[in-house]
Design an enzyme around this catalytic site. Sequence first.
Site, PDB file in Angstrom:
ATOM      1  N   LYS A   1       0.861  -1.183   0.000  1.00  0.00           N
ATOM      2  CA  LYS A   1       0.000   0.000   0.000  1.00  0.00           C
ATOM      3  C   LYS A   1       0.898   1.234   0.000  1.00  0.00           C
ATOM      4  CE  LYS A   1      -1.551   2.822   2.926  1.00  0.00           C
ATOM      5  NZ  LYS A   1      -1.403   4.042   2.088  1.00  0.00           N
TER       6      LYS A   1
ATOM      7  N   GLU B   1      10.867   1.267   9.702  1.00  0.00           N
ATOM      8  CA  GLU B   1      11.814   2.358   9.450  1.00  0.00           C
ATOM      9  C   GLU B   1      11.051   3.632   9.765  1.00  0.00           C
ATOM     10  OE1 GLU B   1      14.832   1.919   8.792  1.00  0.00           O
ATOM     11  OE2 GLU B   1      15.018  -0.018   7.782  1.00  0.00           O
TER      12      GLU B   1
ATOM     13  N   CYS C   1      14.195  10.781   6.170  1.00  0.00           N
ATOM     14  CA  CYS C   1      14.273  10.417   7.582  1.00  0.00           C
ATOM     15  C   CYS C   1      15.715  10.445   8.085  1.00  0.00           C
ATOM     16  CB  CYS C   1      13.615   9.076   7.836  1.00  0.00           C
ATOM     17  SG  CYS C   1      14.182   7.821   6.725  1.00  0.00           S
TER      18      CYS C   1
ATOM     19  N   GLU D   1      11.560  16.065  14.649  1.00  0.00           N
ATOM     20  CA  GLU D   1      12.058  16.081  13.276  1.00  0.00           C
ATOM     21  C   GLU D   1      11.296  17.157  12.486  1.00  0.00           C
ATOM     22  OE1 GLU D   1      10.973  12.341  11.564  1.00  0.00           O
ATOM     23  OE2 GLU D   1      12.758  12.268  10.320  1.00  0.00           O
TER      24      GLU D   1
HETATM   25  P1  ADP Z   1       4.147  10.808   6.919  1.00  0.00           P
HETATM   26  O1  ADP Z   1       3.889  11.611   8.140  1.00  0.00           O
HETATM   27  O2  ADP Z   1       5.554  10.751   6.515  1.00  0.00           O
HETATM   28  O3  ADP Z   1       3.189  11.048   5.803  1.00  0.00           O
HETATM   29  P2  ADP Z   1       2.726   8.451   7.673  1.00  0.00           P
HETATM   30  O4  ADP Z   1       3.195   7.531   8.718  1.00  0.00           O
HETATM   31  O5  ADP Z   1       1.490   9.239   7.917  1.00  0.00           O
HETATM   32  O6  ADP Z   1       3.977   9.329   7.344  1.00  0.00           O
HETATM   33  O7  ADP Z   1       2.538   7.691   6.297  1.00  0.00           O
HETATM   34  C1  ADP Z   1       3.320   6.599   5.897  1.00  0.00           C
HETATM   35  C2  ADP Z   1       2.403   5.553   5.317  1.00  0.00           C
HETATM   36  O8  ADP Z   1       1.519   5.137   6.358  1.00  0.00           O
HETATM   37  C3  ADP Z   1       1.527   6.034   4.164  1.00  0.00           C
HETATM   38  O9  ADP Z   1       1.408   4.990   3.214  1.00  0.00           O
HETATM   39  C4  ADP Z   1       0.194   6.270   4.845  1.00  0.00           C
HETATM   40  O10 ADP Z   1      -0.893   6.114   3.965  1.00  0.00           O
HETATM   41  C5  ADP Z   1       0.195   5.163   5.871  1.00  0.00           C
HETATM   42  N1  ADP Z   1      -0.732   5.381   6.985  1.00  0.00           N
HETATM   43  C6  ADP Z   1      -0.966   6.512   7.664  1.00  0.00           C
HETATM   44  N2  ADP Z   1      -1.916   6.307   8.609  1.00  0.00           N
HETATM   45  C7  ADP Z   1      -2.285   5.000   8.528  1.00  0.00           C
HETATM   46  C8  ADP Z   1      -3.221   4.159   9.201  1.00  0.00           C
HETATM   47  N3  ADP Z   1      -3.984   4.627  10.187  1.00  0.00           N
HETATM   48  N4  ADP Z   1      -3.318   2.872   8.821  1.00  0.00           N
HETATM   49  C9  ADP Z   1      -2.544   2.388   7.827  1.00  0.00           C
HETATM   50  N5  ADP Z   1      -1.657   3.114   7.144  1.00  0.00           N
HETATM   51  C10 ADP Z   1      -1.512   4.410   7.486  1.00  0.00           C
END
Ligand code: ADP
Length: 490
Positions: free
Chosen positions: A187, A262, A296, A393
């Site tokens: 995903k 990560e 990161c 960060e």
């Molecule tokens: P960033 O802050 O760098 O955008 P995220 O952790 O929000 O990082 O996003 C990294 C990945 O995690 C993306 O693919 C995002 O769609 C996914 N993501 C964010 N929230 C959820 C969730 N509640 N369940 C599953 N995947 C998630």
Amino acid sequence: MTVRRASRIPGLQRDDLVRGEAFIDGAWVGAESRISVENPADGLVVGDVPDLGAGEATQAVTAAQDAMPGWQTLTGKARGQVLRRWSELMLAHAEDLARIMTAEQGKPLAEARGEVAYAAAFLEWFAEEARRVNGDILTPHASDKRLTVLRRPVGVVAAITPWNFPLAMITRKAGPALAVGCTMVVKPSELTPLSALALARLGQEAGVPPGVFNVITGQAAPIGDVLTGDPRIRKFTFTGSTAVGKMLAARCMATVKRVSLELGGNAPFIVFDDADIEAAVDGAIASKFRNTGQTCVCANRFFVQAGIHDRFAAALAARVGGLRLGPGLIGAFDQGPLIDARAVAKVRAHIADAVGAGARILTGGQSATVGPLFFQPTVLVDVRPDALVNREETFGPLAAITRFETEAEAIRMANDTSTGLAAYVFTQDMSRGVRLSETLECGMVGLNAGLISTEVAPFGGVKESGMGREGSRYGLEDYLDLKLVCANVA
Ligand code: ADP
């Protein structure tokens, strides 16, 4: 159902690399409900992808599960040949992949080209490793026993990946997973799905069998629930924010999945009085301002020793002031937009907090006129150790400099964080370099080096920056289970 969309990204040789469908079980899957993908440089829509959910995610897991027996019984050489072709196709279409990436992510085109090569290198590296997944024969503990240790693929892998490296964060996981015989469901970030789907298209052309590599687009939460909850998934690998990673990893424990994470970093960048100042400035530009500060492993906290402080700060500010900002599809620029308004607000908040406590702006400090998501690359000095920017960060183009006097003080400040991904040390005293390399609490040290990532070396962090390693021969281990065969030969 298939929904076709014409590409809205100019200058592509192959418009069909911009997909409007997800990729499940070797088929392109559309949906009426769509998610738009915008170019952060100008807010224009560059494509749209299906808004899929739990049902389709479950179908993808089924496809991956069904594909597992066929894929894992191929020879390592045969799997490696597919991975190698995939890598070659990425390079053959590097310009299109780079344009697609810049269109949806915003990074300068030169950096996007660099990421395509970096991403392809993971597939190439693990194509080579596929033939070297060897087990062990142990000296037995009893004369009537023979002990063999097999290294077996963990099973179906689920990956959730971020927007900052839309290709490399996928191939770094897909390379080792597929090399050892796992199948996977990815995903990608909802902000950058087009790169992932272009990658899937090239994988299909390279001969990745149906079900072995699936890409599902849609809402993060329902898809995430399946990818962390379905018991058929045996390994979950995530790159993204610490908060989301912790939450998803906790869910994986209900079905005891193998987990690799990560997560965020808060990298110190330490410059000692005896540093080569030019090398330190080069390293700072590479580490801090690559991807507009959105990696990161970006330097986040600059600690500079008193004797070199003013010269380093002035030299860095002069270089940073010369960085060119602009939309990557239109010209050759050094800095692109930030990913969204929240990212801009965070940079602004970190600057306001530091300046409120006495920091001075040497260059930048404001939004740029190019567009709403562009921010002037900024250098601050006289930043207090407890400033927000030193605790969180930034993920943006802000270099915040804090002065220190002694090595012990630098080490104490550098380690005063809950994360530990990368650290950078600039000194010409190699004894000091060795001392710091050992003492800094992190997974990777750049010693007089601002760029440390390569497919041949292990990437990963300690403390709350994550668990597991990606890339290199160590990266294979995260996709393998040990299996003991104890044979009775009496
Ligand atoms: P960033 O802050 O760098 O955008 P995220 O952790 O929000 O990082 O996003 C990294 C990945 O995690 C993306 O693919 C995002 O769609 C996914 N993501 C964010 N929230 C959820 C969730 N509640 N369940 C599953 N995947 C998630």
